[in-house]
Design an enzyme around this catalytic site. Sequence first.
Site, PDB file in Angstrom:
ATOM      1  N   HIS A 311       0.854  -1.187   0.000  1.00 17.62           N
ATOM      2  CA  HIS A 311       0.000   0.000   0.000  1.00 17.62           C
ATOM      3  C   HIS A 311       0.887   1.233   0.000  1.00 17.62           C
ATOM      4  O   HIS A 311       1.959   1.216   0.623  1.00 17.62           O
ATOM      5  CB  HIS A 311      -0.905   0.019   1.242  1.00 17.62           C
ATOM      6  CG  HIS A 311      -2.064   0.934   1.094  1.00 17.62           C
ATOM      7  ND1 HIS A 311      -1.988   2.274   1.400  1.00 17.62           N
ATOM      8  CD2 HIS A 311      -3.322   0.707   0.647  1.00 17.62           C
ATOM      9  CE1 HIS A 311      -3.162   2.829   1.152  1.00 17.62           C
ATOM     10  NE2 HIS A 311      -3.987   1.901   0.686  1.00 17.62           N
ATOM     11  N   ASP A 369      -7.958  -5.608   0.211  1.00 11.24           N
ATOM     12  CA  ASP A 369      -8.393  -6.448  -0.900  1.00 11.24           C
ATOM     13  C   ASP A 369      -7.947  -7.893  -0.768  1.00 11.24           C
ATOM     14  O   ASP A 369      -8.412  -8.752  -1.503  1.00 11.24           O
ATOM     15  CB  ASP A 369      -7.867  -5.871  -2.218  1.00 11.24           C
ATOM     16  CG  ASP A 369      -8.551  -4.566  -2.552  1.00 11.24           C
ATOM     17  OD1 ASP A 369      -9.781  -4.521  -2.429  1.00 11.24           O
ATOM     18  OD2 ASP A 369      -7.863  -3.606  -2.906  1.00 11.24           O
TER      19      ASP A 369
HETATM   20  N1  CMC Z   1       3.989  -7.509  -4.720  1.00 14.37           N
HETATM   21  C1  CMC Z   1       5.311  -7.502  -4.923  1.00 14.37           C
HETATM   22  N2  CMC Z   1       6.098  -6.417  -4.795  1.00 14.37           N
HETATM   23  C2  CMC Z   1       5.501  -5.280  -4.431  1.00 14.37           C
HETATM   24  C3  CMC Z   1       4.114  -5.207  -4.181  1.00 14.37           C
HETATM   25  C4  CMC Z   1       3.347  -6.390  -4.339  1.00 14.37           C
HETATM   26  N3  CMC Z   1       2.025  -6.387  -4.144  1.00 14.37           N
HETATM   27  N4  CMC Z   1       3.772  -3.935  -3.864  1.00 14.37           N
HETATM   28  C5  CMC Z   1       4.927  -3.233  -3.876  1.00 14.37           C
HETATM   29  N5  CMC Z   1       5.961  -4.042  -4.210  1.00 14.37           N
HETATM   30  C6  CMC Z   1       7.377  -3.663  -4.299  1.00 14.37           C
HETATM   31  C7  CMC Z   1       7.653  -2.776  -5.489  1.00 14.37           C
HETATM   32  O1  CMC Z   1       7.986  -3.545  -6.645  1.00 14.37           O
HETATM   33  C8  CMC Z   1       8.812  -1.963  -4.977  1.00 14.37           C
HETATM   34  O2  CMC Z   1       9.977  -2.773  -5.011  1.00 14.37           O
HETATM   35  P1  CMC Z   1      11.435  -2.127  -5.296  1.00 14.37           P
HETATM   36  O3  CMC Z   1      11.679  -1.190  -4.165  1.00 14.37           O
HETATM   37  O4  CMC Z   1      12.355  -3.293  -5.332  1.00 14.37           O
HETATM   38  O5  CMC Z   1      11.320  -1.416  -6.631  1.00 14.37           O
HETATM   39  C9  CMC Z   1       8.494  -1.739  -3.508  1.00 14.37           C
HETATM   40  O6  CMC Z   1       7.656  -2.859  -3.147  1.00 14.37           O
HETATM   41  C10 CMC Z   1       7.753  -0.437  -3.237  1.00 14.37           C
HETATM   42  O7  CMC Z   1       6.549  -0.443  -3.943  1.00 14.37           O
HETATM   43  P2  CMC Z   1       5.978   0.761  -4.789  1.00 14.37           P
HETATM   44  O8  CMC Z   1       5.658   0.285  -6.169  1.00 14.37           O
HETATM   45  O9  CMC Z   1       6.847   1.954  -4.664  1.00 14.37           O
HETATM   46  O10 CMC Z   1       4.638   1.035  -4.004  1.00 14.37           O
HETATM   47  P3  CMC Z   1       3.490   2.020  -4.450  1.00 14.37           P
HETATM   48  O11 CMC Z   1       3.148   2.806  -3.264  1.00 14.37           O
HETATM   49  O12 CMC Z   1       3.847   2.778  -5.670  1.00 14.37           O
HETATM   50  O13 CMC Z   1       2.295   1.020  -4.844  1.00 14.37           O
HETATM   51  C11 CMC Z   1       0.466  -0.441  -4.640  1.00 14.37           C
HETATM   52  C12 CMC Z   1       1.303   0.655  -3.968  1.00 14.37           C
HETATM   53  C13 CMC Z   1      -0.769  -0.711  -3.797  1.00 14.37           C
HETATM   54  C14 CMC Z   1      -0.016   0.054  -6.024  1.00 14.37           C
HETATM   55  C15 CMC Z   1       1.327  -1.722  -4.782  1.00 14.37           C
HETATM   56  O14 CMC Z   1       1.719  -2.156  -3.504  1.00 14.37           O
HETATM   57  C16 CMC Z   1       0.590  -2.830  -5.525  1.00 14.37           C
HETATM   58  O15 CMC Z   1       0.563  -2.842  -6.754  1.00 14.37           O
HETATM   59  N6  CMC Z   1      -0.045  -3.789  -4.762  1.00 14.37           N
HETATM   60  C17 CMC Z   1      -0.821  -4.840  -5.392  1.00 14.37           C
HETATM   61  C18 CMC Z   1      -2.172  -4.299  -5.809  1.00 14.37           C
HETATM   62  C19 CMC Z   1      -3.099  -4.087  -4.640  1.00 14.37           C
HETATM   63  O16 CMC Z   1      -3.243  -4.929  -3.775  1.00 14.37           O
HETATM   64  N7  CMC Z   1      -3.785  -2.932  -4.654  1.00 14.37           N
HETATM   65  C20 CMC Z   1      -4.763  -2.593  -3.612  1.00 14.37           C
HETATM   66  C21 CMC Z   1      -4.343  -1.429  -2.758  1.00 14.37           C
HETATM   67  S1  CMC Z   1      -5.364  -1.235  -1.282  1.00 14.37           S
HETATM   68  C22 CMC Z   1      -6.958  -0.879  -1.814  1.00 14.37           C
HETATM   69  C23 CMC Z   1      -7.073   0.282  -2.739  1.00 14.37           C
HETATM   70  O17 CMC Z   1      -6.450   1.322  -2.545  1.00 14.37           O
HETATM   71  O18 CMC Z   1      -7.827   0.176  -3.690  1.00 14.37           O
END
Ligand code: CMC
Length: 435
Positions: A311, A369
């Site tokens: 998140h 989720d």
């Molecule tokens: N699985 C694997 N790796 C992950 C995940 C995941 N679900 N989420 C983040 N990471 C990694 C990401 O690749 C990055 O790694 P590195 O530092 O090596 O590049 C690190 O963790 C930091 O992540 P980020 O991409 O900077 O995080 P963000 O804040 O941009 O993205 C997110 C947040 C929710 C989009 C992402 O965690 C994600 O895609 N999660 C899966 C989808 C999900 O469950 N979404 C629902 C969110 S909660 C309900 C809502 O808001 O609707």
Amino acid sequence: MSGTTQKTVTITLDGTNRKLTIPLMSGTAGADVFDIRKLYNELGVFTYDPGYGATASCESKVTYIDGDVGILQYRGYPIEQLAHHSNFLEVCYLLLNGELPNKAKADEFTKGVMHHTMLHEQIRSFYNGFRRDAHPMAVMCGVVGALSAFYHDSLDINDPESRRISAFRLIAKLPTIAAWAHKYTIGQPFMYPRNDLTYAENFLYMFHAVPTEEYKVNPVLSRAMDLIMILHADHEQNASTSTVRLAGSTGANPFACIAAGIASLWGPAHGGANEAVLKMLADIGHVDNIPEFLSEVKDKNNHAKLMGFGHRVYKNYDPRAKIIQQACHDVLKELGIEGDPLLDLAMALEKIALTDPYFIDRKLYPNVDFYSGIILKAMGFPTSMFTALFALSRTVGWITQWQELIQDPEQRIGRPRQIYTGPAERDYVGMADRT
Ligand code: CMC
């Protein structure tokens, strides 16, 4: 903006004598923010923050999240207390008005909202324009946007009474729109809303009932539905809410703004994640396959994500995920489902991920989720409806934030800037002279 502190920071642009003193603002809780509004006029520079990870886009009194410890509050009330004691329409009142209602106000509000549950009869014919296999979110985007063509009497965004009625209409009609999207797909007659039922019961009725048989709402399921709606009601400045605010900042009508929010919610990184979690669990199939799946997720060359994990704000367990995990057990027990394979697989996956250094180092925890899809599936909802259920629950949050935006004297049209990195100015070359 309220909450100016005495603290400031002074920055000097290297190589010049241009200086700016930037005030630091404090809210009721949470990190302080720099007020950088004078930055461009005084120093001629912008800030760069793709994804807005370090930018407060507005001042808000609605919802507070402390992602480091896993706190979520609506108008100051902890989500755990609201989930335990409240009901969805009371939470709607709280979000919209800032305070919990007394009995008389709660009754009046419930009556006021439920009065608007019907759709204009002509909206029925909109459904016939969709393919039967249309995704419910596609139908929701279209039909909610179309509401602005039917309710001309509540489109004046500067009139508080118009705003109030639009909010009531949206909260009341979204369940009808979502339930009818499902009925259209499966070819069953549309069930008209019943205002003698609670908000959650009425939705379950419109979704599951058929005209030929009596339908009795299971109280455990209606309580679970109500709980799911409470947990999804608002979540401060997430992508879809920011989309609603951005659309609203142009003066667009509330129905158009909420349709924009629904479109933004649909993506798998946001509200579409609940649907994606079930697909992921089905693909993993068995506990034995978890290690292989997790190594794919950790592989930088692979775009797979552990859906329902991670998140932008929570760097701890999402408090909604904890509540929903417990509700999952209650619902499965009520339905007599012992040892649901999906729940077992999800719990095994969570356990393994939470001890894996990749997830520990990145502070990736289950979000709302991760478990919501499992409970929704057990309650008889097809996977394609999951995000639509999120949208109907979040409508109150969107419309509350939209109301706050409209009444905020400091809000202007949302218009981010950019660093231009394209070609420098050059002269047009005629076709004959191009290589
Ligand atoms: N699985 C694997 N790796 C992950 C995940 C995941 N679900 N989420 C983040 N990471 C990694 C990401 O690749 C990055 O790694 P590195 O530092 O090596 O590049 C690190 O963790 C930091 O992540 P980020 O991409 O900077 O995080 P963000 O804040 O941009 O993205 C997110 C947040 C929710 C989009 C992402 O965690 C994600 O895609 N999660 C899966 C989808 C999900 O469950 N979404 C629902 C969110 S909660 C309900 C809502 O808001 O609707």
